[in-house]
Structures are given as C-alpha cells and as structure tokens.
Design an enzyme around this catalytic site. Structure first.
Site, PDB file in Angstrom:
ATOM      1  N   GLU A 304       1.796   0.177   2.881  1.00  0.00           N
ATOM      2  CA  GLU A 304       2.888  -0.383   1.752  1.00  0.00           C
ATOM      3  C   GLU A 304       2.009   0.572   0.707  1.00  0.00           C
ATOM      4  O   GLU A 304       1.714   0.431  -0.123  1.00  0.00           O
ATOM      5  CB  GLU A 304       2.913  -2.064   1.469  1.00  0.00           C
ATOM      6  CG  GLU A 304       3.542  -2.172   2.844  1.00  0.00           C
ATOM      7  CD  GLU A 304       3.522  -3.480   2.304  1.00  0.00           C
ATOM      8  OE1 GLU A 304       2.845  -4.149   1.829  1.00  0.00           O
ATOM      9  OE2 GLU A 304       4.184  -4.501   2.993  1.00  0.00           O
ATOM     10  N   ASP A 383       6.920  -8.873   9.193  1.00  0.00           N
ATOM     11  CA  ASP A 383       6.148  -9.989   7.978  1.00  0.00           C
ATOM     12  C   ASP A 383       6.421 -11.220   7.782  1.00  0.00           C
ATOM     13  O   ASP A 383       7.150 -11.455   6.685  1.00  0.00           O
ATOM     14  CB  ASP A 383       6.469  -9.019   6.969  1.00  0.00           C
ATOM     15  CG  ASP A 383       5.875  -8.405   5.825  1.00  0.00           C
ATOM     16  OD1 ASP A 383       4.928  -8.935   6.546  1.00  0.00           O
ATOM     17  OD2 ASP A 383       5.763  -8.346   4.567  1.00  0.00           O
ATOM     18  N   GLU A 411       5.358 -17.345   1.695  1.00  0.00           N
ATOM     19  CA  GLU A 411       5.796 -16.240   1.006  1.00  0.00           C
ATOM     20  C   GLU A 411       7.454 -16.579   0.949  1.00  0.00           C
ATOM     21  O   GLU A 411       8.513 -15.999   0.107  1.00  0.00           O
ATOM     22  CB  GLU A 411       4.841 -14.750   0.840  1.00  0.00           C
ATOM     23  CG  GLU A 411       5.573 -14.055   0.519  1.00  0.00           C
ATOM     24  CD  GLU A 411       5.210 -12.452   1.044  1.00  0.00           C
ATOM     25  OE1 GLU A 411       4.274 -12.370   2.280  1.00  0.00           O
ATOM     26  OE2 GLU A 411       6.079 -11.227   1.220  1.00  0.00           O
TER      27      GLU A 411
END
Ligand code: GCV
Length: 834
Positions: A304, A383, A411
């Site tokens: 990332e 993820d 998240e």
C-alpha cells in the site's frame, strides 16, 4: 461446583444500579451483594507479596483493590508471611524456601500461573505462584475474575498456561494523534507529533491488557512515521514503557524500513548493506539503553505504498533479518507483516488475484527468517472482510515463526456502530484445520508455533482503542478486546464462554442480563454478515473510501483486487485451479480438494472461490439471488430485534450504559435497512431477477422525500444510486435558511411509528423538526460524526418517532434547517401501523 452460587444469584433482584461510563470495562470490581459476599468471608485477611519487583507490587495492589471493591474488605498488604492465613503471591523461586517442590507443578510455561491452597507454617494459604512476575499478576487477575463472576475460590488447585508466548496488540495510532481505522476518538498515546504529557490512559490500557494476558503493545501505525526513531523521540517512548511496565506489557513500535535513509541520512536503506545493518544495530542499542524491556518492532513494507526491500531487489526475509539481528542481543522480536501485495493489479486479467499475494511472497522464503523474526499473517488472504477463508500461508510456513493478525477494531465490520462480536468469527478461523502436516493442524496451533515446534509465535490483535471514555465507542465492542485476549491465552475457549464471562464482568451476574447479552453477542457477527456480504463475496462496502456503508461496485474494476466480478449473469471470483486464478492450489491437498469443487465449497464461501450464475442452487436449496435477498431482509430484521432484546434489560443494566448501547443498536437497526435496500436493489438491477417474495423495490409504507410537497427543498441525485431510496435525496437550496417537506396523511386513524430517513454528514449540524398539524412531535440535531460529507450510504440515518397518533387529513411536516455544507438532507419517511 463452578456455578454453586447461581441459585443464590437468581433470587437476588437487581438493586439500585449506579451509572457507569464504561471506562472500567471488565475490571469494575463492583460491590457484590451481601448474600453472595458472605461466601467469601473465609478469604484470608492478608495479601503477602514475596519480592519487590514492580510487577509483583502491582499484583498485590490489584488484589487489594479488587477485594476492596467487590467484598468491601481491605486486605493487609504484607511482605512476608504473617502467622495466620494469607493469600501469598510470588514466583516459584521466591516460594521455594516455603513450599516443598512436590507440592507444586514443576513445568508451567512463562506467564502461566498456579492457584493453589497450600499449608504454610501450619496455616492454610491461597498461593498465587508463577514462573515469572507476569504470571503472578495474571494469577491475581484470574482470582479476581472468579470473584467478580461469583465462582468459588475455595480449595483451588489449578494451573493456567498461555497457548503461545506472543499475545500482542497493535495500535494504528499516528503521531499527530489520529488513529487509522480508529473509531473511538483520538490516540491515547500521541498528540501533535509527540507522546502525550498525560499517560494515565496508557497505563490504564496496559492494566486492561494485562488482565487478559496480553503482554505486548505496538503503539503506532504500521504505516509508520520514520520520526518515531529520531533520537529526540526515544525518551518519549521511554515514558510510555514506564506506564506499561507495572503491567508487564512490553512496548513495541512500528518502523519504516526506509528509516536509515530518511532519518539516518544514509544513502540507502538496502537491508543487506553493511551500513544499514550497523544503523539498525546502533538505533536498537539506543532504544534498549532507555527501555531495557523493549519488545521489538513491527514492519509493514512493500505494501500500500510503503517502501520495502523490493526497492533493492531484496526479499522480506532480508529486511526482517537485518532488524532481527539488531534486536537479537536484547531478546527483542521483529514482526514482518505478510500483508504485501500489489494494489495496482490489472483487473482485466482473469488470472490476477490479490488473495494469492501473501503466499506467493512468503512461502518461497520459508526457513530464511531468523529465529526472532515472526511473519504476521492476517486471518484471511484479503483484508479483514466479514467472511474469508483462512490464509493458506499459515500452512505454507513450516520453518518460520508466525503470528495470526486479527482485527479488533471493526474496520469492515461496522466500525463499532454495528454490533459484531468477533470472537465468534475468530473461533472458526482458529479452529480451522489446514491439514498442514498429515494430522490435524488447526490454525491456532500453526500460529502458536506448536505444529512445527517453532521457538515463538502467537496472536496479534489490531485494537485501536481511543480517548472515548469507554475505549472503543460501542460499549459492547469491548467484548472484542476482551475476547481477543482470552483467545490468545486459550483459543480452546468457546465464543459462548467468552461472551458469558465478559458480560458478567461488564454488567454483573443477573442471569437475564447474561443470557440476553450473550445471545445478542453470539448472533451478531452472522447478523452483520447477512446484510453486508453474502456467501463470502466480501463486505460489499465502499472499499475505496470509508469501508463503512454500502458500496457494492466500488471494489470492481480497480487495482485494489477486492473484486467480486458481479455482472448481469453471475457473481464470484473463480479461484479454482481448473478454470480460475489457481489460488486454491495454495492450500494443502485436503483443503484444496474442498474449495476446488463448487459443490463441496460451503455456501458461506461459495463466491470467494467460484463464479456462479445467479440462479445457481446452494446447499440450502435456495438460488444465489434469492439467498442474497432473503439474507439481507432477515439480517435487517434481526438487527431490529437486537433493539428489542436489549430493551428487555432496561432497569437491569445501569441507565448510562443501557442508553449508550440502545442508541447504537437503534442506529444499527436503521442502517441495516439502508444496507439491505442498497444491496438488494443493486442485485435486482444487475440481474433482472425479481425477489420471489416481492419485497425488493416495494416499500408499501414508504414515501420518498422528493414525492412530498417541498418548500425550499430540491431533489438531488445520489451516487451510487442504490445508496438512497429511489436514487434521490432532497436538500435545502443554497440560500435557504429553513426548508419544508409536507404530506397529508391518508390512512385510518390510529397509533403509528414514523421513521424519518435523513443524512447525517460530518460537515454540518442540520436541525430537524417534525410537526403533525401545528404540534411539534420531535426535533433533533444531525450532529453525529459519520464518515461522510455527502448524502449516501455512509450518512443515511433513521430517526424513529413512536406512538404517534395520526388521523386522516393530518399534515405531517418536516422542517430542516441546514448548517455548513450539510443541507438538511432527507431521503424518505415510513409510516408503520403499530
Ligand atoms: C494500516 C487495510 C486498511 C489500512 C491498513 C492496512 C494494513 O488496507 O484499510 O488502513 O493500514 O489494511 O493492514 O496495513
């Protein structure tokens, strides 16, 4: 025996409940009712701490504090045995002169402990003994937990040992005080580029962590700011370590691999360069001079946008080892995250697959990592989605230490606004048998290093607590932090055990509260899954932004690789070897055989592994499309039912926490409908297949705001359209101070429930008032801090007005007063007969 007080508890009516903020979490030490307290009268009056280490002292203080809180008695703190009964705390070494070895188990793992009644000097004593100081502290917490849950503490004779040496949490806190994927306020560690002056919260956090056996905490974001390693920063880190030390929590930090170049002014950060090695050594030595019990480093690299060893054609093992060698003389460890993938993948290539990345990058390096390097692997190959298969990399590393990374902060699972008890999911992950070496090899054993006899390994949880008084925002979300600690200590515990324990410690032992809360917790992950991400497709959220509300198509046609490959005919990623990306081949044969076959793949993971037409029949007998419709409707209804269940506890839980939970559940129930409608409408549009039960697209009680009579309001197209009912909102025109949406009620007289669906953006605080005729029936300010600056699925919020008396001809009027960039946006109203 364990529940011998239960019968008594049932008879005890809930007394007056003091308001609680949630700050104390599961360490409330609330006074125990006199009837039950009597059963602890025989507890000794002395707390003897042998040795003067800070952790042993802390253990003694905690024991005194807990007993005082719960039993109203102040234990006498002693440093040596009094000539009477006592609770005695000490390491095996300090107890050796007092207790014959034969009376004690000889092989208890570090951090483990023994709780045993032993006769010392002729007096019956309760001994809390351990191989190391930390174990003694954990033993004290275990004893206090028993008392808090009204368990018997007499005649104790038990040994508890941790499943693995690594039981850490990571915090993704930035030096400026924000937290990446944090949903409960600012950092408890940093503010304005420095460590906070007041570290009370940090110390209290360490206490919570210690109470569930967590022994390490990485305090800064894995997207690490290199400045954390600047010399001037180290004394600040030493202050955090000082706050942690009494609780046996080792401080650790995330480091940026380019630090030798960025802050060390070397020309390179090539991990095999001798100067780079020397830089890491000297930096690490400097840290240990100030923090002798420093835990180690966490590294996110080549991921990332983070720089990494690939810049020099080196491997993750090269990078991990240069740091591991700097830590080795001090006993520290480095965690190298396996979350390494290309986020510019070409989505047009059907063979490309982000799920393959971790295994492809790390499996070939098995055996090349030093013994104090640990590969930190996310539970699934993508993820932290609401449902993923386990990462095949757990089985792919047999000569390398590993740790499983679980995400406590929600998240992709509702950001602590939705209830989602994650231990239920983690249990499935930890118990999953990868068949890595012939026999049974559950993930928990692989991660703990038990299967292949690795020197270290274990469990890492991304926690992200914040400055919010109750640590994680949603009072019930603390069950996830508690549950992570408990599973890291003992992954054989069931999700139910954990939910019950946590509920008793957090809300008390009222059986109705325990039963109801436990049931809610246990159901919550599946409920969340059923309205946000069907059949293993992943959380259908806005993956390019908030990761919160619905964003069904956001994952497609971009480089991030979270594709579902949904088109007019079907949905799912074909990851089979025969026709797909070949990801399935990364699993050991027995597991690969299961996932390779469309028929054998369990329904809940079908779309993760296979692309199927919408009319494909599941094992349940339903077609995929009908499953999508049904599960979203059922999930939203169940989310609504959570409100009912919790409401039944009013008066049994203190008002402050009752209301805080109730407000979140109310919100969730409304937002689940937003999710339901967005997902169902999107799939209806793309597939053209109607819901056999006729619900999708038909909302008999709904009146679109744009269909009302408007004054000062104007319609707005919402993108993506499925994130607002009918694809439209209404917003106040630019100059308007006040806008109105009106409707004449044309149904029979009676009591109704009025739902107002509005958008609560974070860039304004609009005011809403609702009138029936001239009578104001409700008003509120849209001042929530949702992750949204425009009307859409992230901001859509429901206001429910109950018990409204309406007669035909009544005028229902909603008045909106805009504020800032928030133009008092409305989506629709629903009027339900009740
Ligand atoms: C800290 C996901 C999250 C990122 C996080 C990353 C990681 O992509 O969205 O915020 O970065 O995982 O685990 O490194």
């Amino acid at each position: 025996m364990r529940h011998f007080f239960l019968a008594i508890c049932v008879l005890v009516a809930p007394g007056h409940l003091l308001a609680e903020t949630g700050y104390a979490a599961w360490l409330r030490y609330a006074p125990i009712d006199a009837t039950i307290r009597k059963h602890y009268d025989a507890l000794p009056a002395n707390a003897v701490a042998l040795g003067d280490s800070v952790i042993i002292k802390t253990a003694q203080e905690e024991l005194v504090r807990g007993v005082r809180g719960m039993l109203g008695r102040t234990l006498q703190a002693e440093a040596s045995l009094p000539r009477e009964r006592a609770i005695v705390l000490g390491t095996f070494a300090s107890l050796k002169p007092l207790i014959p070895a034969a009376d004690f188990p000889q092989h208890v793992r570090n951090d483990g402990f023994v709780l045993k009644v032993v006769t010392l000097d002729g007096f019956s004593c309760l001994v809390i003994a351990a191989p190391n100081d930390r174990g003694v502290l954990y033993g004290v917490f275990a004893l206090l937990s028993k008392i808090a849950r009204h368990d018997s503490v007499y005649g104790l004779n038990e040994v508890q040992e941790p499943y693995a040496p690594i039981r850490w949490v990571n915090q993704w806190d930035n030096l400026n005080g924000s937290i990446e994927r944090g949903y409960a306020g600012r950092s408890i560690f940093f503010e304005n580029g420095s460590v906070r002056a007041d570290l009370k919260r940090a110390a209290d956090y360490a206490r919570l962590l210690a109470s569930v056996g967590i022994n390490g905490c990485t305090i800064n974001n894995v997207n690490a700011d290199p400045r954390i390693l600047e010399s001037a920063f180290l004394p600040q880190l030493a202050r955090v370590a000082e706050a942690f030390r009494p609780w046996g929590v080792a401080l650790s930090i995330s480091v940026d691999l380019s630090s030798p170049k960025v802050i060390g002014s070397l020309e390179t950060f090539d991990p095999v360069d001798a100067q780079v090695g020397a830089w890491w050594r000297s930096k690490t030595d400097a840290i240990y001079r100030q923090i002798p019990d420093f835990g180690g480093f966490v590294v996110k690299a080549d991921s990332e946008g983070r720089l990494g060893p690939s810049s020099y054609g080196r491997t993750p093992a090269d990078a991990a080892n240069v740091i591991a060698r700097a830590l080795k003389p001090h006993g520290g460890v480095v965690f190298y995250r396996a979350f390494v993938y290309n986020h510019h993948l070409d989505w047009r290539d059907p063979k490309n697959d982000r799920a393959k990345a971790a295994y492809d990058n790390f499996h070939p390096l098995d055996g090349e990592f030093d013994d104090n390097a640990i590969v930190q692997i996310k539970n699934g190959p993508i993820d932290f989605q609401v449902r993923e298969p386990v990462s095949p990399l757990f089985a792919g590393l047999q000569r390398t230490n590993e740790a499983i990374e679980l995400q406590i902060t929600q998240e992709y699972t509702g950001q602590q606004r939705h209830l989602c008890f994650l231990p239920a999911m983690w249990k499935e992950v930890l118990d999953f048998d990868l068949h890595a070496g012939g026999g049974s090899t559950p993930v928990k054993d692989l991660a703990a290093g038990r299967t292949f006899h690795r020197p270290t390994g274990g469990f890492v949880g991304v926690a992200n607590v914040g400055m919010d008084t109750n640590w994680l925002g949603h009072p019930l979300a603390m069950a996830n932090l508690y549950g992570f600690g408990r599973l890291a200590w003992n992954p054989d515990l069931s999700a139910r055990d954990i939910a019950e324990e946590w509920t008793k410690l957090t809300f008390g032992n009222d059986p109705t509260v325990v039963r109801t809360t436990t049931a809610m917790l246990l159901a919550s992950w599946r409920i969340y899954e059923s309205y946000t991400g069907p059949l293993g497709a992943g959380t259908l959220t806005d993956v390019l932004g908030s990761h919160y509300g619905p964003g069904i198509e956001s994952s497609e046609r971009n480089g991030w690789g979270q594709w579902q490959r949904a088109d007019h005919e079907g949905i799912g990623m074909d990851r089979s070897v025969a026709t797909g990306t070949g990801f399935v081949a990364q699993y050991p044969a027995a597991v690969a055989k299961l996932y390779e076959s469309r028929e054998k793949t369990p329904d809940e993971l079908l779309l993760f592994f296979h692309h199927v037409p919408y009319n494909y029949r599941l094992h349940s007998g339903k077609t995929v499309i009908q499953h999508i419709y049904d599960s979203h409707y059922e999930g939203a209804a169940e989310a609504g039912d959570l409100v009912r269940q919790w409401s039944s506890l009013q008066g049994r839980v203190d008002d402050e926490r009752y209301e805080a939970v109730r407000a979140r559940l109310d919100y969730q129930a409304g937002h689940a409908i937003v999710w339901r409608d967005a997902v169902c409408n999107w799939f209806f549009r793309i597939s053209g297949i109607a819901d056999t039960r006729g619900r999708v697209g038909h909302y008999p009680d709904r009146i679109e705001a744009e269909a009302m009579q408007l004054q000062g309001y104007t319609p707005l197209d919402v993108t993506p359209p499925e994130n607002a009912s009918g694809g439209k909102a209404i917003v106040c025109e630019a100059q308007a101070q006040k806008c109105e949406a009106m409707l004449r009620f044309d149904r029979p007289a009676g009591r109704y429930e009025l739902d107002v669906e509005y958008f609560d953006q974070n860039n304004g605080e609009s005011k809403f008032r609702v009138f029936v005729g001239n009578k104001k029936v409700d008003e509120w300010i849209a001042d929530d801090r949702l992750p949204a600056t425009k009307p859409g699925g992230d901001s859509s919020t429901r206001r429910r007005i109950t018990g409204l008396a309406l007669r035909p001809g009544d005028e229902i009027r909603i008045e909106g007063s805009p504020d800032g960039a928030e133009r008092a946006p409305l989506d629709y109203i629903e009027i339900h007969a009740r």
